[in-house]
Design a protein around this motif. Sequence first.
Motif, PDB file in Angstrom:
ATOM      1  N   UNK F  98     -33.455 -11.075  25.254  1.00 31.17           N
ATOM      2  CA  UNK F  98     -32.011 -11.484  25.097  1.00 31.17           C
ATOM      3  C   UNK F  98     -31.456 -10.287  24.228  1.00 31.17           C
ATOM      4  N   UNK F  99     -30.175  -9.692  24.664  1.00 37.31           N
ATOM      5  CA  UNK F  99     -29.716  -8.559  23.580  1.00 37.31           C
ATOM      6  C   UNK F  99     -28.560  -9.250  22.899  1.00 37.31           C
ATOM      7  N   UNK F 100     -28.635  -8.887  21.835  1.00 41.41           N
ATOM      8  CA  UNK F 100     -27.620  -9.394  20.561  1.00 41.41           C
ATOM      9  C   UNK F 100     -26.729  -8.114  20.271  1.00 41.41           C
ATOM     10  N   UNK F 101     -25.445  -8.031  20.616  1.00 37.04           N
ATOM     11  CA  UNK F 101     -24.690  -7.007  20.284  1.00 37.04           C
ATOM     12  C   UNK F 101     -23.795  -7.227  19.338  1.00 37.04           C
ATOM     13  N   UNK F 102     -23.139  -6.549  18.409  1.00 30.54           N
ATOM     14  CA  UNK F 102     -22.100  -6.732  17.515  1.00 30.54           C
ATOM     15  C   UNK F 102     -21.079  -5.436  17.689  1.00 30.54           C
ATOM     16  N   UNK F 111     -25.032 -12.295  13.839  1.00 26.31           N
ATOM     17  CA  UNK F 111     -25.993 -11.641  14.590  1.00 26.31           C
ATOM     18  C   UNK F 111     -27.360 -12.000  14.239  1.00 26.31           C
ATOM     19  N   UNK F 112     -27.678 -11.880  12.841  1.00 24.55           N
ATOM     20  CA  UNK F 112     -28.784 -11.966  12.406  1.00 24.55           C
ATOM     21  C   UNK F 112     -29.452 -13.533  12.792  1.00 24.55           C
ATOM     22  N   UNK F 113     -28.429 -14.421  12.255  1.00 27.94           N
ATOM     23  CA  UNK F 113     -28.679 -15.944  12.510  1.00 27.94           C
ATOM     24  C   UNK F 113     -29.210 -16.037  13.960  1.00 27.94           C
ATOM     25  N   UNK F 114     -28.537 -15.354  15.039  1.00 31.73           N
ATOM     26  CA  UNK F 114     -28.915 -15.544  16.401  1.00 31.73           C
ATOM     27  C   UNK F 114     -30.225 -15.053  16.470  1.00 31.73           C
ATOM     28  N   UNK F 115     -30.462 -13.739  15.909  1.00 27.49           N
ATOM     29  CA  UNK F 115     -31.867 -13.289  16.033  1.00 27.49           C
ATOM     30  C   UNK F 115     -33.054 -14.018  15.807  1.00 27.49           C
ATOM     31  N   UNK F 124     -38.177 -12.564  23.314  1.00 23.69           N
ATOM     32  CA  UNK F 124     -37.725 -11.374  22.788  1.00 23.69           C
ATOM     33  C   UNK F 124     -36.358 -10.883  22.562  1.00 23.69           C
ATOM     34  N   UNK F 125     -36.019 -10.302  21.542  1.00 20.81           N
ATOM     35  CA  UNK F 125     -34.680 -10.035  21.434  1.00 20.81           C
ATOM     36  C   UNK F 125     -34.395  -8.706  20.749  1.00 20.81           C
ATOM     37  N   UNK F 126     -33.224  -8.265  21.135  1.00 20.53           N
ATOM     38  CA  UNK F 126     -32.923  -6.675  20.672  1.00 20.53           C
ATOM     39  C   UNK F 126     -31.482  -6.588  20.163  1.00 20.53           C
ATOM     40  N   UNK F 127     -31.345  -6.062  18.853  1.00 21.07           N
ATOM     41  CA  UNK F 127     -30.113  -6.079  18.113  1.00 21.07           C
ATOM     42  C   UNK F 127     -29.531  -4.731  18.459  1.00 21.07           C
ATOM     43  N   UNK F 128     -28.338  -4.661  18.936  1.00 20.81           N
ATOM     44  CA  UNK F 128     -27.494  -3.520  19.212  1.00 20.81           C
ATOM     45  C   UNK F 128     -26.168  -3.421  18.482  1.00 20.81           C
ATOM     46  N   UNK F 142     -25.586   2.598  25.506  1.00 20.66           N
ATOM     47  CA  UNK F 142     -26.556   1.766  25.257  1.00 20.66           C
ATOM     48  C   UNK F 142     -26.824   0.628  26.443  1.00 20.66           C
ATOM     49  N   UNK F 143     -26.091   0.819  27.504  1.00 22.46           N
ATOM     50  CA  UNK F 143     -25.907  -0.344  28.374  1.00 22.46           C
ATOM     51  C   UNK F 143     -27.155  -0.258  29.252  1.00 22.46           C
ATOM     52  N   UNK F 144     -28.061   0.618  29.361  1.00 19.38           N
ATOM     53  CA  UNK F 144     -29.288   0.567  29.905  1.00 19.38           C
ATOM     54  C   UNK F 144     -30.266  -0.325  29.154  1.00 19.38           C
ATOM     55  N   UNK F 145     -30.072  -0.133  27.810  1.00 18.80           N
ATOM     56  CA  UNK F 145     -30.796  -1.008  26.887  1.00 18.80           C
ATOM     57  C   UNK F 145     -30.841  -2.697  27.032  1.00 18.80           C
ATOM     58  N   UNK F 146     -29.560  -3.098  27.590  1.00 22.18           N
ATOM     59  CA  UNK F 146     -29.259  -4.517  27.582  1.00 22.18           C
ATOM     60  C   UNK F 146     -29.270  -4.835  29.055  1.00 22.18           C
TER      61      UNK F 146
END
Lengths: 228, 228, 228, 228, 228, 228, 228, 228
Positions: F98-102, F111-115, F124-128, F142-146
Amino acid sequence: MKQGEDTSVDKNCEFDLDVEREERCGFPEVVYGQGKEVASIIRIFHRQLEQGQPCFATRVSAAKAKALQTEFAQGLDNRLARTFRIESPHAGAKVGKVAVLTAGTSDAPVAEEAMETLAWAGVNALLIQDVGVAGPERLRKRVHQFADADAVIVVAGMEGALPSVVGGYVAVPVIAVPTSVGYGASLGGMAAMLGMLNSCASNVCVVNIDAGFKGGYLAALIAKNRHK
Amino acid sequence: MKQGEDTSVDKNCEFDLDVEREERCGFPEVVYGQGKEVASIIRIFHRQLEQGQPCFATRVSAAKAKALQTEFAQGLDNRLARTFRIESPHAGAKVGKVAVLTAGTSDAPVAEEAMETLAWAGVNALLIQDVGVAGPERLRKRVHQFADADAVIVVAGMEGALPSVVGGYVAVPVIAVPTSVGYGASLGGMAAMLGMLNSCASNVCVVNIDAGFKGGYLAALIAKNRHK
Amino acid sequence: MKQGEDTSVDKNCEFDLDVEREERCGFPEVVYGQGKEVASIIRIFHRQLEQGQPCFATRVSAAKAKALQTEFAQGLDNRLARTFRIESPHAGAKVGKVAVLTAGTSDAPVAEEAMETLAWAGVNALLIQDVGVAGPERLRKRVHQFADADAVIVVAGMEGALPSVVGGYVAVPVIAVPTSVGYGASLGGMAAMLGMLNSCASNVCVVNIDAGFKGGYLAALIAKNRHK
Amino acid sequence: MKQGEDTSVDKNCEFDLDVEREERCGFPEVVYGQGKEVASIIRIFHRQLEQGQPCFATRVSAAKAKALQTEFAQGLDNRLARTFRIESPHAGAKVGKVAVLTAGTSDAPVAEEAMETLAWAGVNALLIQDVGVAGPERLRKRVHQFADADAVIVVAGMEGALPSVVGGYVAVPVIAVPTSVGYGASLGGMAAMLGMLNSCASNVCVVNIDAGFKGGYLAALIAKNRHK
Amino acid sequence: MKQGEDTSVDKNCEFDLDVEREERCGFPEVVYGQGKEVASIIRIFHRQLEQGQPCFATRVSAAKAKALQTEFAQGLDNRLARTFRIESPHAGAKVGKVAVLTAGTSDAPVAEEAMETLAWAGVNALLIQDVGVAGPERLRKRVHQFADADAVIVVAGMEGALPSVVGGYVAVPVIAVPTSVGYGASLGGMAAMLGMLNSCASNVCVVNIDAGFKGGYLAALIAKNRHK
Amino acid sequence: MKQGEDTSVDKNCEFDLDVEREERCGFPEVVYGQGKEVASIIRIFHRQLEQGQPCFATRVSAAKAKALQTEFAQGLDNRLARTFRIESPHAGAKVGKVAVLTAGTSDAPVAEEAMETLAWAGVNALLIQDVGVAGPERLRKRVHQFADADAVIVVAGMEGALPSVVGGYVAVPVIAVPTSVGYGASLGGMAAMLGMLNSCASNVCVVNIDAGFKGGYLAALIAKNRHK
Amino acid sequence: MKQGEDTSVDKNCEFDLDVEREERCGFPEVVYGQGKEVASIIRIFHRQLEQGQPCFATRVSAAKAKALQTEFAQGLDNRLARTFRIESPHAGAKVGKVAVLTAGTSDAPVAEEAMETLAWAGVNALLIQDVGVAGPERLRKRVHQFADADAVIVVAGMEGALPSVVGGYVAVPVIAVPTSVGYGASLGGMAAMLGMLNSCASNVCVVNIDAGFKGGYLAALIAKNRHK
Amino acid sequence: MKQGEDTSVDKNCEFDLDVEREERCGFPEVVYGQGKEVASIIRIFHRQLEQGQPCFATRVSAAKAKALQTEFAQGLDNRLARTFRIESPHAGAKVGKVAVLTAGTSDAPVAEEAMETLAWAGVNALLIQDVGVAGPERLRKRVHQFADADAVIVVAGMEGALPSVVGGYVAVPVIAVPTSVGYGASLGGMAAMLGMLNSCASNVCVVNIDAGFKGGYLAALIAKNRHK
């Protein structure tokens, strides 16, 4: 039940004919025409005429106005204001002076309703149109015409800024009547109404959106009481 | 899908005919007429009559009412309330007493819907009209008529002030029904509804705007339970 | 619970002590403690005790409660509800039954205020907590506990869905008390209040946000009148 | 009373001392105390005293009031109203009569600000407290005290129903001042304000929430002009 | 320009036919029918058919649907949903399972739009109607039918309480679609929408009012991705 | 971030420890820390650990977090997210993505609460961070990352435009979490929330303002179910 | 001035230092100081100084400003505007002319932020205070001072009427900045903002409440581009 | 009086023909066609043609446009924009460049009104349609077409996100025109308008909903002044 645009105010407060009302409240009863049978209006008017009272109905449709005119040839039908009025034969001279200002021509129907209310109440009235704030010189040139009024009614939609400007020119109450003129962020007159309530002029008070009758009634009370 | 003015309440809560409902909920099923085929209403009514239940439909259009009257000659069609009702032959005597007050004549359709609901529910009901707050003596003269009620329903639009005044006169629940009567800052009944929710009288509760059926249903429950 | 200034309701409606109030309105006067000097509360309570009336103050701060407890050793201080109460020595047995349900533990202060109000009013009360709609079995298992109540008070914040579900289980009025529990789109309890006003259950009425006292007062009136 | 930043009205409309203002607008300048240095207020007051004008500051904090009292021993500090006032030695007798009514004791600060404004303006004023609509007899017994006023100011929060009731008793303008007294659905005074704007009484106008100064100023204008 | 009720979502996001869209976004383009010439729709559909894509248009008026049916005899016209759809001859078997629940029969048009969207997307769908919260047993008896779905769409107006209850029964996302069904305090669906956003169930997300297409699209994405 | 009382969601829905919850709802119980005694949290955590469940509390104050850390040395305290978490010793490998974008750095706490929620859920989670729309190239790079995520969470305040842009790049659900970041016309996050609900991207759904936990929970459900 | 968290605008749009920004967007990066570590601001400023760029931070607290002044002796700290600025040694002469008008003294902080923004941008600026609409002559006497500006920024709270009046005097864009100055029905600046959006002057555009930086930035762009 | 959808802006600010207006305000008078007699428009146009001024009327109905075309064969009637325009024979070459971008095809009428306004004002204009944010590449490919404009007008409904994205690409003012395109939570364009006011791009300002004329007028002022 859900009704659109009424500018009059006694809709929810229908009376049996209350002939002492003039004494208690300063003026005889007014007929709110919307949703009322024309036969009822005619009956009320006949009773009022017997009492020597002036007659006044607001929110009168074209069809009802025609029926009223047929019954009361002496009646005054104002289609812009949507009012029908019969002057009392015992009416004395008009007293005082109230100015009715509009920001733009679209505000005219509400202003006319105020004008008719003042005529019914026996108060001299002056209509000054199209003096909206975006042309500040237009208002300035007319100040001398309303500076000596007993009260000033300001009818405006959109941003509702005119009452604040007028308030800075006069030493009498300014009765602000917001109108539903506008679109989008005008929110049906709410933006104008909120603006008027926030007026930085200390002498501005506000009535409901499109409430020309109420504006006229309040100004008439002030003028009448002052010249009693 | 987006619907205008419904005063009834079970729109979103359609049932298959639920014959045990009376036992569980105190009253048999009511048909919300809006958006329902008249054939369906007729079918439901026939089944209810077989069960010896009274029949009641709200928000019935003129066309549907005519079809219902043709099918059920004994039915009672109230065009002001927009309801159609068939009394049960097994109905006992009416019990209790509920007063329905209105602020003005424009509130009549909502009040009539409450009156029909009370009749269907088998509760005695009294309609007291035009006792709005701006003529405070009108209400005062009628207090003796509703002081002994099991519950009072107050139907009012505009500023919605009447329930608070009524609340000070009685020792029973006051069910406030705001109406969409008004214009401008009435915001389609929201101003009346907010006023009623802020009532300083401790015995005032509120239902949805124009919800005459709901007001009647609640009052009927209170009266019925009290006289069980 | 995010609360405004108060959950009680007579803030704007202060009385001189009105000893006939019980007869006219069903219950003696209640003291709204917020913004009132503790000395005034003590004086009122002494007068009420002389009359043999029960005493009840809502929105009592910790400091005021301490002073009241010092003066009235027999008084009952409920810190969760923020109330202070003195039972009348002449109090008869409690009557009737009212159930108070909460959606979650955060609704407890408002529910407790309702419970204290019911105790003051002499009505039997049962508190059923944490039966919010997202755990539907929790409510279902408790239905038998409140199905025979004279009225049900449902205290809920957030989406305010619980009263509709409860309404489907009982044949008595459901008094919905929205709370300011929630965040963001809860708009300080407005979302819950609007949801409750739109309830598809016909037996749900609504009071102001966090108005535990008002909910208790209405339910007590219904129960008392039924068992008179 | 839950108030925003201020109850006075000229916050956004600060003037250089404008000594001709009295002639143009009917009254000398008023100092809006919030966010203004006490040194500035002292300087303005000295200039006004030199001109023989009365001095008046609204929204004066306790600290500023203390400094003003030290400088102007003859000044009148009203902590409930949060005003500071110095009467002019040349002040003539007070004229006219304005009644200030409150619905409940919590409305007192706003009413006091109106009372101080009337005193500054040289108008006789009468304060009638706690006549909220839920105890209708309380108002009725006091009608004779305000029926002969030049204008009536009605200060009320919560449902804001009092102005409509008062409007039915008098033949003069009723200036409705909504207050932020209330909680939940009172929306910081918006519910009361909307209610007042929808008043079914024709002689009710409205000013901003908690605007005691503005209410007093308008009433003073009406009374002064009538008795000129 | 100001448009009433659209349930589809690409109105403001019109594309030239974008044949790679399926790869990038998971599904081919959908035609938002409102305000689009039927000739344009026909042209787009022919191009999509050439590409072997399924065709789907939402918000198609009766007149346009008739023209489309004449052109494409194989097309499926759903008048309740207001959609027109042509299945691809290359369509594989449907995958997954999505349940669409409604609170009441008035919610059917929005639910049907979701059902058609799921059909177009190649996802198995089950419609469960009339399980509103005021009859809690109705929902309970159907839980086994939707407990194994990949996602649940809940369509409800009025108080919007159903998604919270459903959320407590399933371990998949609940997509709440508020509808404009209701009156008065429903505020055109805003009350339902706010309620759903405040849901105490952790697995509830929300789309726009009456957005049946969007609800269906999201559920289809979840189901398709899961069964890829 | 201007937050109300809490960002988590089960405040109103407190449970007795419900050990079968994992089976029914997909995840074990989460403790909403606000307004809960730390002793209660400790007791719940011990019971969960006995069951081999992971432990998770949101809205944990610094003081409570310190007490929890003392009791559970292995616990993970995230002060930005305001969460406390204990991983289960039986936890398997994380699944999915799951990607979390701000939009901006101020959105980080939500966003951190979501992470943290995703970590607790075993996904697995990725913060962008900081890819707001006014710098469109930042997102594009960053599109390729999520693009290959199972779901994307987009956290944004102010105009809330980011989810629509992200929606155009991916073939999975976009869960929009509006934040209360902003001022003036942001209305505490309502402007962002309304914008997201009106998104022209078909794959965007919305949760409550600042509801990082809910966003994470929904995304975790989608990812878990997909990789089951 | 009652302000939310901030008057500046890039809160949600944080950048890594983007040295080509000046070329693309017309101006170098501005630091939004709220919620940012002073160490970060110092680091960014050093990098900007190396590039020969002017430095500018808005929403800088007193403590941060003190630390910045210690680090950058040449910096200009404006406590009313809450900004900190360092002029570039390579700065050319200022160009163009922008007038900043305020309705009242309470609007000064927002106006000062606009003034500082114009100084940073290298545009000549003139501040004209206290020309609110209730004293119409005050504005009129100053028209000659701003009639030749490239753009006019009008900062006003309460009814927000000033931009419309100014719009009628000039042939350049009027950028209206509503402020949160006011109380009650000002709704935290929303009334002023709505009024400005409804302006009947064709040359008025609007930015967010208290957004002095944004007003200054837009005016600077217009002036700079005109004199390029 | 209560009017639906106007996109023009001088409705409330009607002038007598003001031939010096061009000098004072930069452009000659524009006729707001709604609610104005076609005879009046014809009379005004003849007077303007005598003065050598270009003529422009907005909100012209089909019937009025036909009458105008009959009278003025050389006039340009744009039915999508609902405008009627007569170019001046003395018109010089167009100057500058303004780009008008739309998010979707439904925004076209508002964009066309802006285009016609720019043509009347003598400014070169370029219309770029359908570049909404959910297809981010569409906008990106067109940036080179508007990067050199004097100002950019962005017309968008629904979530109103496009102006923020455009703002990041240009060094000129972006004038955001929200449209009433959308449904449900779009609240008649309020959601788009609020989003635009909260834009994180520093160069975005906002006008009223559907105010294409105002957007065009402002952009024309900026372009004209720059190329004077």
